[in-house]
Design a protein around this motif. Structure first.
Motif, short mmCIF file in Angstrom:
data_model
loop_
_atom_site.label_atom_id
_atom_site.label_comp_id
_atom_site.label_asym_id
_atom_site.label_seq_id
_atom_site.Cartn_x
_atom_site.Cartn_y
_atom_site.Cartn_z
N ILE A 36 80.15 13.23 88.25
CA ILE A 36 79.73 11.84 88.08
C ILE A 36 81.00 10.99 88.01
CG2 ILE A 36 77.59 12.49 86.93
CD1 ILE A 36 78.83 11.61 84.28
N TYR A 37 81.02 9.96 88.80
CA TYR A 37 82.19 9.09 88.86
C TYR A 37 81.73 7.70 88.42
CZ TYR A 37 86.80 7.63 90.46
OH TYR A 37 88.10 7.17 90.51
N PRO A 38 81.91 7.38 87.13
CA PRO A 38 81.25 6.19 86.57
C PRO A 38 81.91 4.88 86.95
CG PRO A 38 82.62 7.23 84.91
CD PRO A 38 82.70 8.11 86.13
N VAL A 39 81.09 3.92 87.28
CA VAL A 39 81.53 2.54 87.48
C VAL A 39 80.85 1.71 86.40
CG1 VAL A 39 81.60 0.59 89.06
CG2 VAL A 39 81.73 2.92 89.96
N LEU A 40 81.65 1.23 85.47
CA LEU A 40 81.10 0.49 84.33
C LEU A 40 81.13 -1.02 84.60
CD1 LEU A 40 82.60 2.50 81.34
CD2 LEU A 40 80.34 2.65 82.33
N PRO A 41 80.26 -1.80 83.91
CA PRO A 41 79.40 -1.37 82.82
C PRO A 41 78.07 -0.77 83.26
CG PRO A 41 79.19 -3.72 83.12
CD PRO A 41 80.23 -3.27 84.10
N GLY A 42 77.81 -0.64 84.54
CA GLY A 42 76.51 -0.15 84.97
C GLY A 42 75.47 -1.25 84.87
N THR A 43 74.22 -0.86 84.90
CA THR A 43 73.11 -1.82 84.80
C THR A 43 72.24 -1.45 83.61
OG1 THR A 43 71.76 -0.48 86.29
CG2 THR A 43 73.10 -2.23 87.28
N PRO A 44 71.59 -2.43 82.97
CA PRO A 44 70.73 -2.11 81.83
C PRO A 44 69.68 -1.07 82.20
CG PRO A 44 71.06 -4.48 81.99
CD PRO A 44 71.64 -3.88 83.23
N ALA A 45 69.41 -0.14 81.28
CA ALA A 45 68.38 0.87 81.53
C ALA A 45 67.05 0.17 81.81
CB ALA A 45 68.26 1.78 80.32
N PRO A 46 66.33 0.58 82.84
CA PRO A 46 65.09 -0.11 83.20
C PRO A 46 63.94 0.17 82.23
CG PRO A 46 65.45 1.78 84.61
CD PRO A 46 66.68 1.64 83.79
N ALA A 47 64.06 1.23 81.43
CA ALA A 47 62.98 1.58 80.50
C ALA A 47 63.56 2.46 79.40
CB ALA A 47 61.85 2.31 81.22
N ASN A 48 62.78 2.66 78.35
CA ASN A 48 63.20 3.56 77.28
C ASN A 48 63.41 4.97 77.84
OD1 ASN A 48 62.87 1.37 75.61
ND2 ASN A 48 61.00 2.13 74.64
N LEU A 49 64.33 5.69 77.23
CA LEU A 49 64.63 7.04 77.69
C LEU A 49 63.57 8.01 77.18
CD1 LEU A 49 67.27 5.58 78.35
CD2 LEU A 49 68.52 7.60 77.55
N THR A 50 62.92 8.70 78.09
CA THR A 50 61.88 9.67 77.74
C THR A 50 62.07 10.92 78.58
OG1 THR A 50 60.36 8.78 79.40
CG2 THR A 50 60.20 7.88 77.16
#
Length: 244
Positions: A168-182
């Motif tokens: 994984i090659y991270p590009v920050l800050p990313g985007t807000p999570a679209p939903a709660n993590l489940t």
């Protein structure tokens, strides 16, 4: 309180990066991965107060860049001696999930930022919106994060195609999570952000959680039927587990 409602705290996963071989080993030897281009040797000793055989992940870059170090169910699979396999953590059953790590720095710690990251359902990676405490010296400090599945607590990592294969090659800050993590957490690690020429040492990565007890054993391998001739011995076996 009835026993059936109690939970049992346990270490779900732990890695201390100790390799009793020689200095400057690859993180792959403990089932971890990194996205550092051109350099796979990222477990160091003899740097920043670390004395062999005590070891830790060593993150350094002389430019502003992001680095990721992590384990998954596929990489930390328990096949490596003395190191724990990373489990698929069911968020529906594990309570009080907690991520912890020791961090230290020997060069420009104020230019280094560190965040926990998790992989969800063998697919998407998320990075916490809460920054770990910045270290002030080579002395390790322990930082932890109580897992919050709320979407506001995580950003979905944007991944670049310029990193090494299978990383994984991270590009920050990313985007807000679209939903709660489940679902299941199937990987975890840290994302390190270097504002400039700086270092960060990472040690003792731990995932803690509480599992609800099972009041009755659960059969996970039932006996199978056998066909034998008269006079021969027929053997049946069964296995069951219970954490109650």
């Amino acid at each position: 309180t009835p026993a059936a409602s109690l939970t049992v705290a346990t270490i779900l996963y732990q890695e201390n990066f100790d390799l009793p071989t020689s200095p400057d080993q690859s993180v792959t030897l403990v089932g971890w991965r990194n996205d550092v281009q051109g350099a796979t040797t990222r477990i160091f000793t003899g740097n920043g107060g670390l004395t062999f055989p005590n070891m830790a992940i060593y993150s350094w870059d002389n430019n502003a860049t992001n680095e990721a170090f992590y384990a998954t169910t596929a990489t930390a699979d328990g096949s490596i001696s003395n190191h724990q396999a990373f489990p698929a953590i069911n968020l529906a059953t594990v309570a009080n999930l907690n991520l912890a790590v020791d961090v230290g720095s020997q060069w420009q710690p104020t230019l280094t930022h560190c965040y926990f990251a998790v992989q969800l359902n063998w697919s998407t990676w998320y990075v916490s919106t809460t920054e770990l405490t910045q270290p002030v010296s080579t002395t390790f400090i322990t930082d932890s994060l109580t897992f919050d599945p709320s979407a506001s607590a995580w950003n979905q990592l944007t991944l670049s195609g310029s990193g090494p294969a299978n990383a994984i090659y991270p590009v920050l800050p990313g985007t807000p999570a679209p939903a709660n993590l489940t679902g299941y957490i199937t990987g975890a690690g840290v994302v390190v952000v270097h504002d400039g020429n700086s270092t960060l040492n990472i040690d003792n990565f731990t995932v803690l959680g509480a599992l609800p007890p099972t009041p009755l054993p659960v059969i996970n391998s039932p006996p199978f039927s056998r066909t034998n001739y008269t006079g021969e011995t027929a053997t049946f076996s069964v296995s069951a587990t219970s954490n109650g």
